[in-house]
Design an enzyme around this catalytic site. Structure first.
Site, short mmCIF file in Angstrom:
data_model
loop_
_atom_site.label_atom_id
_atom_site.label_comp_id
_atom_site.label_asym_id
_atom_site.label_seq_id
_atom_site.Cartn_x
_atom_site.Cartn_y
_atom_site.Cartn_z
N TYR A 80 0.82 -1.22 0.00
CA TYR A 80 0.00 0.00 0.00
C TYR A 80 0.85 1.26 0.00
O TYR A 80 0.51 2.26 -0.61
CB TYR A 80 -1.00 -0.02 1.17
N GLN A 114 -13.91 1.30 -9.31
CA GLN A 114 -13.33 0.28 -8.44
C GLN A 114 -11.95 0.76 -7.95
O GLN A 114 -11.35 0.12 -7.09
CB GLN A 114 -13.13 -1.03 -9.19
N ASP A 117 -7.44 5.27 -6.27
CA ASP A 117 -6.31 6.21 -6.43
C ASP A 117 -6.71 7.68 -6.46
O ASP A 117 -5.86 8.56 -6.47
CB ASP A 117 -5.52 5.86 -7.71
N HIS A 132 -14.84 0.76 -3.87
CA HIS A 132 -13.87 0.01 -3.07
C HIS A 132 -13.05 0.90 -2.15
O HIS A 132 -11.94 0.55 -1.78
CB HIS A 132 -12.95 -0.80 -3.99
N CYS A 140 -8.23 1.76 12.49
CA CYS A 140 -7.72 0.75 13.42
C CYS A 140 -8.20 -0.64 13.02
O CYS A 140 -9.40 -0.87 12.91
CB CYS A 140 -8.20 1.09 14.83
N ASN A 228 -11.36 -1.15 -23.74
CA ASN A 228 -10.41 -2.06 -23.10
C ASN A 228 -9.38 -2.48 -24.13
O ASN A 228 -9.70 -2.61 -25.32
CB ASN A 228 -11.17 -3.28 -22.55
C1 BV8 Z 1 -18.00 -8.85 -1.32
C2 BV8 Z 1 -9.66 -2.39 -3.04
C3 BV8 Z 1 -19.74 -9.61 0.07
C4 BV8 Z 1 -8.36 -2.76 -2.46
C5 BV8 Z 1 -10.44 -4.32 -4.28
C6 BV8 Z 1 -14.80 -15.76 -1.56
C7 BV8 Z 1 -14.79 -15.08 -0.35
C8 BV8 Z 1 -15.17 -13.76 -0.23
C9 BV8 Z 1 -15.61 -13.09 -1.35
C10 BV8 Z 1 -15.59 -13.76 -2.55
C11 BV8 Z 1 -15.23 -15.08 -2.68
N1 BV8 Z 1 -15.33 -15.42 -3.99
C12 BV8 Z 1 -15.78 -14.37 -4.70
C13 BV8 Z 1 -15.95 -13.37 -3.83
C14 BV8 Z 1 -16.38 -12.07 -4.14
C15 BV8 Z 1 -15.11 -11.22 -4.24
C16 BV8 Z 1 -14.60 -11.35 -5.66
O1 BV8 Z 1 -15.21 -10.82 -6.55
N2 BV8 Z 1 -13.49 -12.11 -5.84
C17 BV8 Z 1 -12.96 -12.31 -7.18
C18 BV8 Z 1 -11.43 -12.38 -7.12
C19 BV8 Z 1 -13.56 -13.56 -7.77
N3 BV8 Z 1 -15.55 -9.87 -3.94
C20 BV8 Z 1 -15.43 -9.40 -2.70
O2 BV8 Z 1 -14.90 -9.97 -1.77
C21 BV8 Z 1 -16.08 -8.05 -2.50
N4 BV8 Z 1 -16.91 -8.08 -1.34
O3 BV8 Z 1 -18.36 -9.58 -2.21
O4 BV8 Z 1 -18.70 -8.71 -0.12
C22 BV8 Z 1 -19.11 -10.82 0.70
C23 BV8 Z 1 -18.61 -10.70 1.98
C24 BV8 Z 1 -18.07 -11.85 2.58
C25 BV8 Z 1 -18.04 -13.08 1.90
C26 BV8 Z 1 -18.54 -13.15 0.57
C27 BV8 Z 1 -19.06 -12.02 -0.03
C28 BV8 Z 1 -15.01 -7.00 -2.27
C29 BV8 Z 1 -14.20 -6.83 -3.54
C30 BV8 Z 1 -13.31 -5.59 -3.41
C31 BV8 Z 1 -11.87 -5.99 -3.20
N5 BV8 Z 1 -11.06 -4.79 -3.21
N6 BV8 Z 1 -9.82 -3.15 -4.28
C32 BV8 Z 1 -7.24 -2.23 -3.29
O5 BV8 Z 1 -7.45 -1.76 -4.42
O6 BV8 Z 1 -6.12 -2.31 -2.80
S1 BV8 Z 1 -10.47 -5.21 -5.69
C33 BV8 Z 1 -9.40 -4.55 -6.81
O7 BV8 Z 1 -9.20 -5.55 -7.78
C34 BV8 Z 1 -9.91 -3.38 -7.62
O8 BV8 Z 1 -10.61 -2.48 -6.84
C35 BV8 Z 1 -10.74 -4.02 -8.71
O9 BV8 Z 1 -12.04 -4.23 -8.26
C36 BV8 Z 1 -10.06 -5.35 -8.88
C37 BV8 Z 1 -9.18 -5.37 -10.11
O10 BV8 Z 1 -10.03 -5.43 -11.19
P1 BV8 Z 1 -9.87 -4.39 -12.39
O11 BV8 Z 1 -10.07 -3.02 -11.88
O12 BV8 Z 1 -10.76 -4.89 -13.45
O13 BV8 Z 1 -8.35 -4.50 -12.82
P2 BV8 Z 1 -7.61 -5.69 -13.57
O14 BV8 Z 1 -6.16 -5.50 -13.38
O15 BV8 Z 1 -8.25 -6.98 -13.18
O16 BV8 Z 1 -7.99 -5.46 -15.11
C38 BV8 Z 1 -7.51 -4.30 -15.77
C39 BV8 Z 1 -8.26 -4.24 -17.09
O17 BV8 Z 1 -7.87 -3.06 -17.77
C40 BV8 Z 1 -7.95 -5.41 -18.02
O18 BV8 Z 1 -9.15 -5.85 -18.61
C41 BV8 Z 1 -7.00 -4.81 -19.06
O19 BV8 Z 1 -7.18 -5.42 -20.32
C42 BV8 Z 1 -7.48 -3.38 -19.09
N7 BV8 Z 1 -6.46 -2.38 -19.45
C43 BV8 Z 1 -5.15 -2.38 -19.14
N8 BV8 Z 1 -4.58 -1.23 -19.58
C44 BV8 Z 1 -5.58 -0.49 -20.15
C45 BV8 Z 1 -6.78 -1.22 -20.06
N9 BV8 Z 1 -7.95 -0.75 -20.54
C46 BV8 Z 1 -7.94 0.49 -21.10
N10 BV8 Z 1 -6.82 1.24 -21.21
C47 BV8 Z 1 -5.64 0.79 -20.75
N11 BV8 Z 1 -4.53 1.55 -20.89
ZN ZN Z 2 -6.99 1.42 17.67
#
Ligand code: BV8
Ligand code: ZN
Length: 261
Positions: A80, A114, A117, A132, A140, A228
């Site tokens: 981070y 999402q 930044d 997010h 804390c 994308n």
């Molecule tokens: C939730 C903040 C209810 C932190 C982020 C098992 C247990 C618990 C949960 C789950 C589980 N299985 C599934 C889930 C749900 C889970 C989930 O979705 N998991 C995924 C991996 C399957 N979701 C959660 O946990 C969410 N909460 O569901 O709560 C719950 C509660 C308890 C139990 C169950 C459910 C919370 C999700 C939020 C996590 N926090 N970020 C931080 O950022 O440090 S996620 C983080 O990763 C981002 O915020 C974003 O969401 C994600 C990344 O995705 P993208 O933004 O799409 O980025 P990525 O790199 O993947 O893709 C980039 C794209 O851009 C590509 O397509 C590329 O081609 C394109 N690109 C590249 N360059 C360019 C471009 N396009 C245009 N121009 C360019 N130049």
């Molecule tokens: Zn504290």
């Protein structure tokens, strides 16, 4: 296929697709934008997936999750701190400025992101819904009730940074397994259900519930414009106009076509 600066000109269709996108924007009654990490890429912030993605060497669960930060708070805070330093130094690219031009032309432009930044706000987008959380503050981990502290360089006098109660701090982002901020999520769903156009930029459509938003928009009869560099599960859905190219190059072309009319 000519590859020029990250945008592929496949054929004349790209120009026609830019004009079609501009037409959809001009005709829309309520347009919403939804962005992922690809939107920040040309400002110098690495995406999560992809060849240079953060998650190449780590699994998401090891970094952006509660059990990850409990298990190895030092590793998570190193990550981070790197991201915070990147975000503070970087500027929004031409794609953000193009979105601001569109915002001024259409009047209102709710933007769901999402990303944590803060670059959309830095560029001048007024209505940003941070699904997010953000890197602005840290709280804390033990939940002692101390108020959130600003995430600035000085909290890194020790790694991991600590709360006044002695517990480790956690960044005020939504970690995997955590619920999203209720009001933001409710508003995002309402916008997805009521918009007639959603522009989806730079997301791999992997993380839920954010990835459900464009699908809800399509289900409710809206059109989707996807920008994308790669194909995603959204690209071939009925109602999606999928533009293959970078946000920093495609958005200014669309804004030019919208504002020139
Ligand atoms: C939730 C903040 C209810 C932190 C982020 C098992 C247990 C618990 C949960 C789950 C589980 N299985 C599934 C889930 C749900 C889970 C989930 O979705 N998991 C995924 C991996 C399957 N979701 C959660 O946990 C969410 N909460 O569901 O709560 C719950 C509660 C308890 C139990 C169950 C459910 C919370 C999700 C939020 C996590 N926090 N970020 C931080 O950022 O440090 S996620 C983080 O990763 C981002 O915020 C974003 O969401 C994600 C990344 O995705 P993208 O933004 O799409 O980025 P990525 O790199 O993947 O893709 C980039 C794209 O851009 C590509 O397509 C590329 O081609 C394109 N690109 C590249 N360059 C360019 C471009 N396009 C245009 N121009 C360019 N130049
Ligand atoms: Zn504290």
């Amino acid at each position: 296929m000519i590859r020029e600066q990250g945008i592929m000109y496949g054929s004349a269709s790209t120009g026609a697709m830019i004009r079609e996108a501009a037409e959809l924007i001009r005709e829309s009654r309520l347009m919403v934008v939804s962005t992922g990490a690809g939107m920040s890429r040309e400002s110098g912030i690495r995406t999560f997936r992809g060849e240079e993605g953060f998650w190449r060497q780590y699994r998401a669960e090891d970094l952006a999750s509660l059990e990850g930060i409990r298990k190895d708070p030092g590793l998570v805070w190193e990550w981070y701190r790197e991201r915070l330093r990147a975000c503070c130094q970087l500027q929004p690219h031409a794609g953000y400025r193009a979105l601001v031009r569109i915002q001024e032309t259409v009047g209102r432009l709710p933007l769901i992101t999402q990303n944590v930044d803060g670059l959309h706000q830095k560029a001048g987008i007024r209505d940003v819904i941070e699904l997010h959380g953000s890197l602005r503050t840290a709280s804390c981990l033990a939940g002692c009730g101390a108020s959130p502290v600003p995430m600035t360089e000085d909290i890194f006098s020790e790694i991991p940074p600590r709360c006044s109660c002695g517990s480790v701090l956690r960044p005020d982002v939504v970690l995997f397994g955590e619920n999203l901020p209720e009001q933001s999520l409710k508003r995002a769903f309402r916008l997805a259900e009521s918009c007639d156009l959603m522009i989806v930029i730079g997301t791999s459509m992997v993380v839920y519930p954010a990835a459900a938003l464009p699908v809800i928009a399509l289900r409710e009869g809206a059109r989707v414009i996807e920008i994308n560099t790669e194909e995603t599960p959204l690209s071939r859905l009925e109602g999606t106009l999928s533009l293959r190219g970078t946000a920093g190059l495609v958005l200014p072309q669309i804004a030019k076509a919208v504002c020139e009319e």
